[in-house]
Design a protein around this motif. Sequence first.
Motif, PDB file in Angstrom:
ATOM      1  N   SER A 176      14.021  19.748   5.814  1.00 60.47           N
ATOM      2  CA  SER A 176      13.025  19.762   6.885  1.00 60.47           C
ATOM      3  C   SER A 176      13.117  18.546   7.793  1.00 60.47           C
ATOM      4  CB  SER A 176      11.614  19.836   6.282  1.00 60.47           C
ATOM      5  OG  SER A 176      11.395  18.731   5.409  1.00 60.47           O
ATOM      6  N   VAL A 177      13.719  17.434   7.347  1.00 60.44           N
ATOM      7  CA  VAL A 177      13.791  16.240   8.194  1.00 60.44           C
ATOM      8  C   VAL A 177      14.726  16.441   9.376  1.00 60.44           C
ATOM      9  CG1 VAL A 177      13.304  14.723   6.222  1.00 60.44           C
ATOM     10  CG2 VAL A 177      15.679  15.117   6.910  1.00 60.44           C
ATOM     11  N   ARG A 178      15.560  17.458   9.327  1.00 63.38           N
ATOM     12  CA  ARG A 178      16.463  17.720  10.458  1.00 63.38           C
ATOM     13  C   ARG A 178      15.683  18.069  11.724  1.00 63.38           C
ATOM     14  NH1 ARG A 178      22.079  19.336   9.317  1.00 63.38           N
ATOM     15  NH2 ARG A 178      22.575  18.810   7.156  1.00 63.38           N
ATOM     16  N   ASP A 179      14.429  18.452  11.582  1.00 63.35           N
ATOM     17  CA  ASP A 179      13.591  18.770  12.735  1.00 63.35           C
ATOM     18  C   ASP A 179      12.677  17.609  13.120  1.00 63.35           C
ATOM     19  OD1 ASP A 179      14.591  21.407  12.856  1.00 63.35           O
ATOM     20  OD2 ASP A 179      13.234  21.991  11.239  1.00 63.35           O
ATOM     21  N   HIS A 180      12.809  16.466  12.452  1.00 63.55           N
ATOM     22  CA  HIS A 180      11.920  15.334  12.690  1.00 63.55           C
ATOM     23  C   HIS A 180      12.622  14.302  13.565  1.00 63.55           C
ATOM     24  CE1 HIS A 180       9.577  11.654  11.450  1.00 63.55           C
ATOM     25  NE2 HIS A 180       8.624  12.504  11.760  1.00 63.55           N
ATOM     26  N   GLU A 181      12.080  14.060  14.756  1.00 63.89           N
ATOM     27  CA  GLU A 181      12.756  13.228  15.758  1.00 63.89           C
ATOM     28  C   GLU A 181      12.998  11.809  15.251  1.00 63.89           C
ATOM     29  OE1 GLU A 181      12.118  11.707  20.382  1.00 63.89           O
ATOM     30  OE2 GLU A 181      10.747  13.166  19.475  1.00 63.89           O
ATOM     31  N   VAL A 182      12.013  11.193  14.615  1.00 64.05           N
ATOM     32  CA  VAL A 182      12.171   9.811  14.147  1.00 64.05           C
ATOM     33  C   VAL A 182      13.267   9.715  13.097  1.00 64.05           C
ATOM     34  CG1 VAL A 182      11.032   7.916  12.944  1.00 64.05           C
ATOM     35  CG2 VAL A 182       9.790   9.196  14.685  1.00 64.05           C
ATOM     36  N   THR A 183      13.297  10.674  12.180  1.00 63.83           N
ATOM     37  CA  THR A 183      14.328  10.651  11.151  1.00 63.83           C
ATOM     38  C   THR A 183      15.702  10.935  11.737  1.00 63.83           C
ATOM     39  OG1 THR A 183      12.639  11.509   9.626  1.00 63.83           O
ATOM     40  CG2 THR A 183      14.891  11.444   8.823  1.00 63.83           C
ATOM     41  N   GLN A 184      15.746  11.777  12.759  1.00 62.53           N
ATOM     42  CA  GLN A 184      17.022  12.012  13.455  1.00 62.53           C
ATOM     43  C   GLN A 184      17.564  10.706  14.034  1.00 62.53           C
ATOM     44  OE1 GLN A 184      16.195  14.934  16.454  1.00 62.53           O
ATOM     45  NE2 GLN A 184      15.827  16.603  14.987  1.00 62.53           N
ATOM     46  N   GLU A 185      16.708   9.956  14.714  1.00 61.89           N
ATOM     47  CA  GLU A 185      17.114   8.677  15.296  1.00 61.89           C
ATOM     48  C   GLU A 185      17.577   7.705  14.205  1.00 61.89           C
ATOM     49  OE1 GLU A 185      13.899   7.160  17.544  1.00 61.89           O
ATOM     50  OE2 GLU A 185      13.775   8.901  18.889  1.00 61.89           O
ATOM     51  N   ALA A 195      26.228   4.149   6.922  1.00 63.46           N
ATOM     52  CA  ALA A 195      25.435   4.860   5.915  1.00 63.46           C
ATOM     53  C   ALA A 195      25.769   6.349   5.933  1.00 63.46           C
ATOM     54  CB  ALA A 195      23.949   4.654   6.166  1.00 63.46           C
ATOM     55  N   GLU A 196      25.472   7.041   4.843  1.00 68.00           N
ATOM     56  CA  GLU A 196      25.712   8.482   4.737  1.00 68.00           C
ATOM     57  C   GLU A 196      24.413   9.196   4.392  1.00 68.00           C
ATOM     58  OE1 GLU A 196      29.386   9.845   2.705  1.00 68.00           O
ATOM     59  OE2 GLU A 196      29.564   7.740   2.117  1.00 68.00           O
ATOM     60  N   TYR A 197      24.231  10.395   4.976  1.00 64.00           N
ATOM     61  CA  TYR A 197      23.034  11.188   4.737  1.00 64.00           C
ATOM     62  C   TYR A 197      23.422  12.630   4.459  1.00 64.00           C
ATOM     63  CZ  TYR A 197      20.634   7.152   6.656  1.00 64.00           C
ATOM     64  OH  TYR A 197      20.189   5.883   6.871  1.00 64.00           O
ATOM     65  N   ARG A 198      22.660  13.245   3.550  1.00 67.40           N
ATOM     66  CA  ARG A 198      22.807  14.676   3.305  1.00 67.40           C
ATOM     67  C   ARG A 198      21.430  15.271   3.067  1.00 67.40           C
ATOM     68  NH1 ARG A 198      28.329  15.902  -0.250  1.00 67.40           N
ATOM     69  NH2 ARG A 198      29.723  14.629   1.055  1.00 67.40           N
ATOM     70  N   THR A 199      21.319  16.570   3.284  1.00 68.94           N
ATOM     71  CA  THR A 199      20.031  17.236   3.084  1.00 68.94           C
ATOM     72  C   THR A 199      20.212  18.447   2.175  1.00 68.94           C
ATOM     73  OG1 THR A 199      20.270  18.700   5.009  1.00 68.94           O
ATOM     74  CG2 THR A 199      19.281  16.534   5.383  1.00 68.94           C
ATOM     75  N   VAL A 200      19.136  18.785   1.467  1.00 72.43           N
ATOM     76  CA  VAL A 200      19.132  19.945   0.570  1.00 72.43           C
ATOM     77  C   VAL A 200      17.830  20.715   0.741  1.00 72.43           C
ATOM     78  CG1 VAL A 200      20.670  18.974  -1.177  1.00 72.43           C
ATOM     79  CG2 VAL A 200      18.242  18.514  -1.317  1.00 72.43           C
ATOM     80  N   HIS A 201      17.876  22.017   0.477  1.00 72.44           N
ATOM     81  CA  HIS A 201      16.674  22.852   0.525  1.00 72.44           C
ATOM     82  C   HIS A 201      15.900  22.777  -0.780  1.00 72.44           C
ATOM     83  CE1 HIS A 201      17.364  24.912   4.356  1.00 72.44           C
ATOM     84  NE2 HIS A 201      18.638  24.970   4.031  1.00 72.44           N
ATOM     85  N   TRP A 249      24.199  15.489  -4.719  1.00 73.24           N
ATOM     86  CA  TRP A 249      24.923  15.068  -3.513  1.00 73.24           C
ATOM     87  C   TRP A 249      26.070  16.023  -3.194  1.00 73.24           C
ATOM     88  CZ3 TRP A 249      24.010  11.525   0.182  1.00 73.24           C
ATOM     89  CH2 TRP A 249      25.064  11.159   1.024  1.00 73.24           C
ATOM     90  N   ARG A 250      26.768  16.477  -4.210  1.00 66.52           N
ATOM     91  CA  ARG A 250      27.897  17.394  -3.981  1.00 66.52           C
ATOM     92  C   ARG A 250      27.433  18.723  -3.402  1.00 66.52           C
ATOM     93  NH1 ARG A 250      30.006  14.926  -8.697  1.00 66.52           N
ATOM     94  NH2 ARG A 250      28.937  16.441 -10.028  1.00 66.52           N
ATOM     95  N   ARG A 251      26.220  19.146  -3.753  1.00 65.61           N
ATOM     96  CA  ARG A 251      25.709  20.426  -3.248  1.00 65.61           C
ATOM     97  C   ARG A 251      25.017  20.299  -1.891  1.00 65.61           C
ATOM     98  NH1 ARG A 251      23.712  20.641  -8.609  1.00 65.61           N
ATOM     99  NH2 ARG A 251      21.581  20.390  -7.828  1.00 65.61           N
ATOM    100  N   ALA A 252      24.744  19.061  -1.480  1.00 59.83           N
ATOM    101  CA  ALA A 252      23.985  18.826  -0.252  1.00 59.83           C
ATOM    102  C   ALA A 252      24.867  18.957   0.982  1.00 59.83           C
ATOM    103  CB  ALA A 252      23.338  17.445  -0.297  1.00 59.83           C
ATOM    104  N   ILE A 253      24.214  19.099   2.142  1.00 60.74           N
ATOM    105  CA  ILE A 253      24.919  19.298   3.417  1.00 60.74           C
ATOM    106  C   ILE A 253      24.929  17.981   4.190  1.00 60.74           C
ATOM    107  CG2 ILE A 253      24.916  20.586   5.587  1.00 60.74           C
ATOM    108  CD1 ILE A 253      23.300  22.763   4.112  1.00 60.74           C
ATOM    109  N   PRO A 254      26.104  17.490   4.598  1.00 66.91           N
ATOM    110  CA  PRO A 254      26.181  16.231   5.358  1.00 66.91           C
ATOM    111  C   PRO A 254      25.369  16.312   6.650  1.00 66.91           C
ATOM    112  CG  PRO A 254      28.354  16.877   4.559  1.00 66.91           C
ATOM    113  CD  PRO A 254      27.446  18.035   4.302  1.00 66.91           C
ATOM    114  N   TRP A 255      24.802  15.164   7.025  1.00 65.46           N
ATOM    115  CA  TRP A 255      23.971  15.102   8.234  1.00 65.46           C
ATOM    116  C   TRP A 255      24.086  13.730   8.852  1.00 65.46           C
ATOM    117  CZ3 TRP A 255      18.459  13.358   8.839  1.00 65.46           C
ATOM    118  CH2 TRP A 255      17.931  13.731  10.093  1.00 65.46           C
ATOM    119  N   SER A 256      24.262  13.676  10.160  1.00 63.23           N
ATOM    120  CA  SER A 256      24.390  12.404  10.881  1.00 63.23           C
ATOM    121  C   SER A 256      23.274  12.203  11.887  1.00 63.23           C
ATOM    122  CB  SER A 256      25.745  12.350  11.597  1.00 63.23           C
ATOM    123  OG  SER A 256      26.809  12.487  10.681  1.00 63.23           O
ATOM    124  N   GLY A 257      22.190  12.936  11.742  1.00 61.17           N
ATOM    125  CA  GLY A 257      21.049  12.774  12.632  1.00 61.17           C
ATOM    126  C   GLY A 257      20.981  13.790  13.745  1.00 61.17           C
TER     127      GLY A 257
END
Length: 356
Positions: A176-185, A195-201, A249-257
């Motif tokens: 859900s943070v993929r829709d949050h502007e502050v977290t995107q920044e 740094a590295e980020y990934r997200t999971v449902h 982490w292996r199951r999560a989807i990479p995300w760069s903001g």
Amino acid sequence: MFWQQSAGDGVGVDSDRLAGLSRTAVRLYGQIAGGGQPDEWARGPELEQLVAAGVVACEGGRWVALEPRPAVARNTALEMLELSERLRMLAERPTLADELTELFQRSAVGGARSVFLPDAAAANASIQDVVGNAQQEILSAQPGGPRSRELMLTSLKRDSEALRRGVLMRTLYRDSVRDHEVTQEWAATMTAQGAEYRTVHSPFQRIIIVDREHAFISDYVKSSDPHSAWHVTDRAVVAVMARVYEDIWRRAIPWSGEPRNTSVRPVVVAGLKTSPLQREILRDLCAGRAQRSTAARLGMSPRTLSRHLDDLKAVFRVGTLNELIFKFAKSPDSEVDDARVDAVSRPGENTGQAVA
């Protein structure tokens, strides 16, 4: 010869005593009070008992009996004080055991160590200290949803300095943070620094692991404060936590903001009544998790969770939590793989939900 011991007197036998004096000592007192004197050979433990009790004394080379009531009262008072002290010591033993156990766990002999952090202030202070001294790696799993800009700004200097020292930094977020502007920044800024980020449902637990030597985990043992935590430094336990983290982490989807890609046409699964968030709430209910724990894990207040439950009761047309749990467990919603859910419909819609 005045004092003689019969075969049945049982000198010094503890099973035949009266308030600390043996029966033979009591009889000896009566004989001294009557004017008699024990011979030298008879001055054994019974006479010592009478002297210790303060009821006989040697005056002018003769043993004389003393008034017993003041001596008995005095001895009783002293023994009551001793008894009170023993009772106090007995009452303190559980506390002493806790203190000694903590010292043992901190020692090289005990090996394991878990320090309880009772509230957010204590937890954040300990985390700041450990993270600020990280040398190799910081692994963080934050399931509580988006954080405020103020909170992220307070972490910017600390995390940037760690990255400049060569510390590897990886963070897991809920999708859900993929829709949050502050977290995107935040993710875009820190990704540019390494740094590295990934997200999971799917759900996961809050945890911070530093240098594979320290772990901070939520408290499920002793506190009602949802922000309380434990600082764990047992190497074996921290290693297991790190392995669990790596599996997620292996199951999560990479995300760069970057914002969520909404141009992909989803595949629709028809007939679902609930959103991924609502399914998490219901699955926690089915697992017997307390509503307070569910609210803390999902980053919402108990009142907000209660409103979700009221909505779900209306969706499933039931009046109680037990009925809601039963209806959900029998519904197609309970079998949805939320790791594949990308977009959701409002509760009650029959048009289905989009799945990537």
